[in-house]
Design a protein around this motif. Structure first.
Motif, PDB file in Angstrom:
ATOM      1  N   GLY A 322      10.749  -5.890  12.892  1.00 33.57           N
ATOM      2  CA  GLY A 322       9.471  -6.569  13.097  1.00 33.57           C
ATOM      3  C   GLY A 322       8.306  -5.614  12.984  1.00 33.57           C
ATOM      4  O   GLY A 322       7.258  -5.953  12.411  1.00 33.57           O
ATOM      5  N   LEU A 323       8.474  -4.414  13.522  1.00 36.76           N
ATOM      6  CA  LEU A 323       7.435  -3.390  13.410  1.00 36.76           C
ATOM      7  C   LEU A 323       7.209  -3.023  11.953  1.00 36.76           C
ATOM      8  O   LEU A 323       6.057  -2.951  11.489  1.00 36.76           O
ATOM      9  N   ARG A 324       8.274  -2.786  11.225  1.00 35.39           N
ATOM     10  CA  ARG A 324       8.148  -2.434   9.806  1.00 35.39           C
ATOM     11  C   ARG A 324       7.461  -3.542   9.022  1.00 35.39           C
ATOM     12  O   ARG A 324       6.621  -3.272   8.149  1.00 35.39           O
ATOM     13  N   ALA A 325       7.805  -4.786   9.330  1.00 35.09           N
ATOM     14  CA  ALA A 325       7.190  -5.917   8.624  1.00 35.09           C
ATOM     15  C   ALA A 325       5.696  -5.988   8.920  1.00 35.09           C
ATOM     16  O   ALA A 325       4.887  -6.266   8.020  1.00 35.09           O
ATOM     17  N   ALA A 326       5.311  -5.731  10.165  1.00 38.51           N
ATOM     18  CA  ALA A 326       3.895  -5.766  10.525  1.00 38.51           C
ATOM     19  C   ALA A 326       3.122  -4.662   9.813  1.00 38.51           C
ATOM     20  O   ALA A 326       2.000  -4.870   9.331  1.00 38.51           O
ATOM     21  N   ILE A 327       3.719  -3.466   9.718  1.00 37.83           N
ATOM     22  CA  ILE A 327       3.061  -2.340   9.040  1.00 37.83           C
ATOM     23  C   ILE A 327       2.939  -2.611   7.548  1.00 37.83           C
ATOM     24  O   ILE A 327       1.904  -2.314   6.933  1.00 37.83           O
ATOM     25  N   LEU A 328       3.975  -3.185   6.960  1.00 42.55           N
ATOM     26  CA  LEU A 328       3.901  -3.516   5.538  1.00 42.55           C
ATOM     27  C   LEU A 328       2.825  -4.561   5.272  1.00 42.55           C
ATOM     28  O   LEU A 328       2.022  -4.431   4.334  1.00 42.55           O
ATOM     29  N   GLU A 329       2.774  -5.579   6.104  1.00 43.56           N
ATOM     30  CA  GLU A 329       1.813  -6.668   5.902  1.00 43.56           C
ATOM     31  C   GLU A 329       0.380  -6.188   6.101  1.00 43.56           C
ATOM     32  O   GLU A 329      -0.506  -6.530   5.316  1.00 43.56           O
ATOM     33  N   ARG A 330       0.145  -5.391   7.123  1.00 45.68           N
ATOM     34  CA  ARG A 330      -1.222  -5.003   7.471  1.00 45.68           C
ATOM     35  C   ARG A 330      -1.712  -3.795   6.669  1.00 45.68           C
ATOM     36  O   ARG A 330      -2.877  -3.742   6.273  1.00 45.68           O
ATOM     37  N   PHE A 331      -0.828  -2.835   6.393  1.00 48.16           N
ATOM     38  CA  PHE A 331      -1.272  -1.571   5.804  1.00 48.16           C
ATOM     39  C   PHE A 331      -0.611  -1.246   4.474  1.00 48.16           C
ATOM     40  O   PHE A 331      -0.856  -0.177   3.913  1.00 48.16           O
ATOM     41  N   ASP A 332       0.220  -2.144   3.971  1.00 47.08           N
ATOM     42  CA  ASP A 332       0.901  -1.930   2.687  1.00 47.08           C
ATOM     43  C   ASP A 332       1.655  -0.606   2.683  1.00 47.08           C
ATOM     44  O   ASP A 332       1.615   0.148   1.713  1.00 47.08           O
ATOM     45  N   MET A 333       2.376  -0.350   3.775  1.00 51.54           N
ATOM     46  CA  MET A 333       3.164   0.873   3.887  1.00 51.54           C
ATOM     47  C   MET A 333       4.617   0.512   4.197  1.00 51.54           C
ATOM     48  O   MET A 333       4.889  -0.273   5.096  1.00 51.54           O
TER      49      MET A 333
END
Length: 394
Positions: A322-333
């Motif tokens: 979930g953390l990784r998904a949030a970082i990908l969605e918000r910061f494209d990382m």
């Protein structure tokens, strides 16, 4: 054509997984040359040059063989060229990739004898030595160790593994996977008495996936003369015969060899000692950030900390995915996911390859903001701790 269809924002995608790593522009430009005749005279010059420049990176004066393949192919090549059906191999399950190598050995008709760990430390050297001492009939034909376990961020001490073989007086071959350590963490094929070193192009060598490697000792070449496992594509003998003049027995990945030629120049220009020091420095800065956040590094033994990546445990009841998904969605990382038993328990920060201080600080900033967005309990100040380390340790 747009290959990233999930994002529409400006700026680049931040690929901070532990491999494949970011490919430098200089390497990309090298690939963007016309494909040459792989039977013509120019290719022989290229081939000999690349094969020679590879040796110092492995720390060897012996041959290094290049296969058009992922690192998994180099695993298979190491096994089928040195072993016979039914041979016993001692393998250390330090994480997911060591587990996969063991599964491959089973499928090939070998008999792995597994030394398990809790995936929070590197290879158990005393257990290796004990197993070898107990093997009075020398049934164990090879010891297989992953140098840097990409799933856990634990680095095994290959010099100590070699010392264990020597102390036991055991003739087993030593096979080592350096797929996520070569060009990032100090490695010495010859000095550490390794018989086959396995590696791949897509991590510390700063290339796209597609090339894999076997560095081969004289002892391994001798073993290959009597090895009975079936092989064709992976056979060392025709490769070495063709490589003597810079050519390959089948079509090579020509444009990736252009890239490799350039990447090896880049490593030589920086100096391998400086490359390793840079990776050590970035790894320590990352661990300081993790500790400041109040989170836990997956690797428990400081002697086994990886300089190529850091695997970070999330608190119980929280989701690393979930953390990784949030970082990908918000910061494209993109960050690395947990593998095997670590699925949803850890996220992995890659800090290897073409990487500098600002790249690291940007990565850690994205993680710290992501922890807040995803509601993962943590303290602030991780990025500051990393900056303090970097600014005081040039």
């Amino acid at each position: 054509m747009a290959y990233y269809t999930s994002r529409r924002d400006s700026g680049r995608h931040h690929l901070q997984i532990p491999g494949p790593t970011n490919v430098p522009d200089r390497v990309l430009r090298a690939m963007d040359n016309p494909t040459m005749d792989h039977r013509g005279p120019d290719f022989g010059v290229l081939g000999q040059r690349v094969l020679e420049k590879l040796r110092p990176v492995f720390g060897t004066a012996e041959p290094v063989i290049i296969f058009p393949a992922s690192g998994t192919g180099a695993w298979e090549a190491a096994l089928v060229n040195t072993l016979s059906p039914g041979d016993t191999v001692l393998m250390c399950e330090t994480g997911w990739f060591a587990h996969l190598w063991k599964e491959m050995a089973e499928r090939l008709g070998l008999r792995p004898r597994l030394l398990e760990t809790d995936w929070r430390r590197a290879a158990d050297v005393p257990a290796i030595e004990a197993a070898l001492r107990a093997d009075r009939g020398h049934e164990i034909k090879a010891v297989c160790v992953v140098h840097n376990e990409t799933s856990t961020g634990c680095t095994s001490r290959i010099d100590e593994v070699r010392a264990a073989l020597d102390a036991a007086g055991h003739p087993a071959l030593l096979l080592v996977d350096t797929i996520s350590s070569l060009g990032s963490i100090e490695y010495r094929h010859d000095a550490w008495g390794v018989d086959v070193t396995v590696s791949g192009s897509q991590k510390g060598l700063m290339l796209p996936p597609g090339l894999s490697f076997n560095a081969v000792s004289k002892k391994a070449l001798k073993a290959s003369e009597s090895a009975k496992l079936a092989k064709s594509y992976w056979d060392w003998k025709p490769m070495l015969a063709s490589n003597a003049t810079g050519y390959f027995p089948y079509t090579p990945a020509t444009n990736l060899l252009y890239a490799l030629d350039t990447a090896l120049d880049m490593l030589a220009e920086e100096g391998l000692a400086n490359v390793f020091a840079r990776h050590d420095r970035h790894a320590e800065a990352t661990r300081r950030a993790v500790r400041s956040w109040g989170l836990e590094v997956q690797c428990e033994d400081p002697r086994h900390f990886s300089s190529a990546l850091t695997a970070v445990r999330v608190p119980e009841g929280h989701s690393a995915n979930g953390l990784r998904a949030a970082i990908l969605e918000r910061f494209d990382m993109s960050l690395g996911n947990g593998l095997g038993r670590l699925n949803d328990r850890v996220f992995r920060i890659g800090h290897l390859g073409a990487f500098d201080d600002l790249s690291l600080i940007g990565t850690l900033s994205g993680v710290e903001m992501g922890l807040r967005i995803a509601g993962v309990p943590h303290k602030s100040g991780g990025v500051q701790a990393a900056m303090d380390h970097l600014s005081g340790n040039a």
